[in-house]
Design a protein around this motif. Structure first.
Motif, PDB file in Angstrom:
ATOM      1  N   ASN A 214       4.398  46.501 -24.284  1.00  0.00           N
ATOM      2  CA  ASN A 214       4.034  45.447 -25.250  1.00  0.00           C
ATOM      3  C   ASN A 214       2.590  45.583 -25.707  1.00  0.00           C
ATOM      4  N   GLU A 215       1.691  45.896 -24.797  1.00  0.00           N
ATOM      5  CA  GLU A 215       0.285  46.084 -25.163  1.00  0.00           C
ATOM      6  C   GLU A 215       0.121  47.290 -26.089  1.00  0.00           C
ATOM      7  N   LEU A 216       0.906  48.302 -25.852  1.00  0.00           N
ATOM      8  CA  LEU A 216       0.834  49.514 -26.668  1.00  0.00           C
ATOM      9  C   LEU A 216       1.278  49.220 -28.097  1.00  0.00           C
ATOM     10  N   ILE A 217       2.263  48.348 -28.243  1.00  0.00           N
ATOM     11  CA  ILE A 217       2.735  47.963 -29.573  1.00  0.00           C
ATOM     12  C   ILE A 217       1.630  47.244 -30.342  1.00  0.00           C
ATOM     13  N   LEU A 218       0.841  46.457 -29.641  1.00  0.00           N
ATOM     14  CA  LEU A 218      -0.201  45.657 -30.285  1.00  0.00           C
ATOM     15  C   LEU A 218      -1.449  46.449 -30.656  1.00  0.00           C
ATOM     16  N   THR A 219      -1.643  47.600 -30.045  1.00  0.00           N
ATOM     17  CA  THR A 219      -2.876  48.349 -30.306  1.00  0.00           C
ATOM     18  C   THR A 219      -2.820  49.083 -31.650  1.00  0.00           C
ATOM     19  N   ASP A 220      -4.005  49.234 -32.246  1.00  0.00           N
ATOM     20  CA  ASP A 220      -4.117  49.935 -33.530  1.00  0.00           C
ATOM     21  C   ASP A 220      -4.591  51.373 -33.352  1.00  0.00           C
ATOM     22  N   GLU A 221      -5.000  51.718 -32.166  1.00  0.00           N
ATOM     23  CA  GLU A 221      -5.571  53.035 -31.914  1.00  0.00           C
ATOM     24  C   GLU A 221      -4.484  54.096 -31.801  1.00  0.00           C
ATOM     25  N   GLU A 222      -4.812  55.305 -32.260  1.00  0.00           N
ATOM     26  CA  GLU A 222      -3.870  56.419 -32.170  1.00  0.00           C
ATOM     27  C   GLU A 222      -4.021  57.172 -30.858  1.00  0.00           C
ATOM     28  N   ILE A 223      -5.214  57.100 -30.265  1.00  0.00           N
ATOM     29  CA  ILE A 223      -5.464  57.715 -28.963  1.00  0.00           C
ATOM     30  C   ILE A 223      -5.743  56.576 -27.982  1.00  0.00           C
TER      31      ILE A 223
ATOM     32  N   ASP B 107       1.853  58.013 -29.378  1.00  0.00           N
ATOM     33  CA  ASP B 107       3.282  58.351 -29.388  1.00  0.00           C
ATOM     34  C   ASP B 107       3.724  58.965 -28.053  1.00  0.00           C
ATOM     35  N   GLU B 108       2.875  59.814 -27.516  1.00  0.00           N
ATOM     36  CA  GLU B 108       3.188  60.465 -26.243  1.00  0.00           C
ATOM     37  C   GLU B 108       3.240  59.427 -25.113  1.00  0.00           C
ATOM     38  N   VAL B 109       2.322  58.471 -25.152  1.00  0.00           N
ATOM     39  CA  VAL B 109       2.295  57.420 -24.131  1.00  0.00           C
ATOM     40  C   VAL B 109       3.545  56.540 -24.254  1.00  0.00           C
ATOM     41  N   GLU B 110       3.929  56.227 -25.480  1.00  0.00           N
ATOM     42  CA  GLU B 110       5.132  55.404 -25.686  1.00  0.00           C
ATOM     43  C   GLU B 110       6.367  56.075 -25.090  1.00  0.00           C
ATOM     44  N   SER B 111       6.528  57.372 -25.348  1.00  0.00           N
ATOM     45  CA  SER B 111       7.695  58.077 -24.815  1.00  0.00           C
ATOM     46  C   SER B 111       7.628  58.173 -23.286  1.00  0.00           C
ATOM     47  N   LYS B 112       6.423  58.362 -22.746  1.00  0.00           N
ATOM     48  CA  LYS B 112       6.262  58.433 -21.290  1.00  0.00           C
ATOM     49  C   LYS B 112       6.620  57.085 -20.651  1.00  0.00           C
ATOM     50  N   ILE B 113       6.174  55.990 -21.254  1.00  0.00           N
ATOM     51  CA  ILE B 113       6.480  54.651 -20.730  1.00  0.00           C
ATOM     52  C   ILE B 113       7.981  54.383 -20.799  1.00  0.00           C
ATOM     53  N   GLU B 114       8.625  54.766 -21.900  1.00  0.00           N
ATOM     54  CA  GLU B 114      10.075  54.577 -22.025  1.00  0.00           C
ATOM     55  C   GLU B 114      10.814  55.352 -20.933  1.00  0.00           C
ATOM     56  N   LYS B 115      10.376  56.577 -20.688  1.00  0.00           N
ATOM     57  CA  LYS B 115      10.992  57.402 -19.656  1.00  0.00           C
ATOM     58  C   LYS B 115      10.813  56.759 -18.273  1.00  0.00           C
ATOM     59  N   LEU B 116       9.608  56.275 -17.995  1.00  0.00           N
ATOM     60  CA  LEU B 116       9.341  55.615 -16.717  1.00  0.00           C
ATOM     61  C   LEU B 116      10.166  54.337 -16.565  1.00  0.00           C
ATOM     62  N   GLN B 117      10.341  53.598 -17.670  1.00  0.00           N
ATOM     63  CA  GLN B 117      11.151  52.381 -17.623  1.00  0.00           C
ATOM     64  C   GLN B 117      12.607  52.707 -17.286  1.00  0.00           C
ATOM     65  N   GLU B 118      13.137  53.751 -17.901  1.00  0.00           N
ATOM     66  CA  GLU B 118      14.519  54.164 -17.623  1.00  0.00           C
ATOM     67  C   GLU B 118      14.686  54.577 -16.166  1.00  0.00           C
ATOM     68  N   GLU B 119      13.754  55.387 -15.671  1.00  0.00           N
ATOM     69  CA  GLU B 119      13.818  55.847 -14.284  1.00  0.00           C
ATOM     70  C   GLU B 119      13.741  54.669 -13.313  1.00  0.00           C
ATOM     71  N   THR B 120      12.838  53.742 -13.592  1.00  0.00           N
ATOM     72  CA  THR B 120      12.666  52.586 -12.716  1.00  0.00           C
ATOM     73  C   THR B 120      13.900  51.695 -12.752  1.00  0.00           C
TER      74      THR B 120
END
Length: 128
Positions: A53-62, A77-90
């Motif tokens: 949720n915090e990542l969605i709110l941020t305007d920064e690309e890095i 984008d890389e962080v978003e995909s990593k978080i999604e992967k971690l959420q699925e695993e968890t």
């Protein structure tokens, strides 16, 4: 946790009974471990959801992404995909833990029925 009481009539504890009592004790210990693991997994899921949720709110690309004890600058984008992967695993891990807990509770209920059937009030298998 398990005691042969000294009430009116003594019931002989057979080898099979002792095995059932020991198995109940092991299952009870595993149940406590599972409860701790489930709590930690739920907390991790919540933290990952908050991070997403915090990542969605941020305007920064890095953004800064924690890897171990170090923060690295990683593309959003890389962080978003990593978080999604971690959420699925968890989530999968949490489901597996919940299934194992259900199985253990069922096994313990069956053992309680067997042991209370034989020993009645001479044995205490309940949590204090």
């Amino acid at each position: 946790m398990q005691q042969a009481g000294t009430s009116g009539s003594e019931v002989e504890v057979t080898w099979e009974d002792q095995q059932n009592i020991n198995k109940f004790g092991r299952l009870n210990n595993r149940l406590h471990e599972l409860n701790d693991e489930i709590k930690a997994a739920k907390e991790k899921c919540e933290n990952l959801e908050d991070a997403s949720n915090e990542l969605i709110l941020t305007d920064e690309e890095i953004v800064r992404f924690q890897i171990g004890e170090v923060f690295a600058h990683v593309p959003k984008d890389e962080v978003e995909s990593k978080i999604e992967k971690l959420q699925e695993e968890t989530s999968k891990n949490l489901e597996k833990l919940e299934e194992e807990k259900e199985s253990i509770v069922a096994q313990m209920a069956e053992l309680k029925k067997i042991l209370y059937g034989k020993f009645k009030d001479s044995i205490n298998l309940e949590e204090d």
